[in-house]
Design a protein around this motif. Sequence first.
Motif: not given
Length: 197
Positions: A75-76, A80-82, A85-87, A110-112
Amino acid sequence: MSGARTTESQTHREISSGLSTPVGFKNGTNGDVAIAINAIVSASRPHSFLGINGQGHTAIVRTLGNRYGHLVLRGGEGRPNYDTVSVQRAAQALEKAKLPANIIVDCSHANSFKQPELQPLVLADVVHQVRLGSSSLVGAMIESNLVAGNQPIPADLKQLRYGCSVTDACVDWATTETMIREMRDTLRPNLSLRSAG
């Protein structure tokens, strides 16, 4: 593992190029995966750099490159980026760079939203993506310790609670065990198909 801030470090890339073990490179703190992909490419190539030999003397270190770099999504910028679509976008970026689409999701940071109690939800989403057929997800990271939460380092070190993080807040061992066992039970059919294919 190269963290979100050290992924850009040329020194870390050079050292990683000489390791005989897989190395994960986290996306930048802003969520950008290009930084990590550039690091994976760099570490995959031979390098020559100033270092220290086995006798403790200054030496020129020559490496062959490390073909086992992988992307870690953490994430950032508070996002989150998990998600699926992000994956998928990260996998496409890896393929465009002619790299294997090997992605690990960091369930923390940032994912949590740095809330350890959300880590099981992140892992459950990753497990769901694998069940639906995502082949690019190859692992997950859990910020875990014996005791949940975290603690400041006190002036009197005797006040430290054993097994409790002094950096990022963690899930406790019981939660970690539950997360891993549930993931194993859920993914057992999928992983046997993966290894057979």
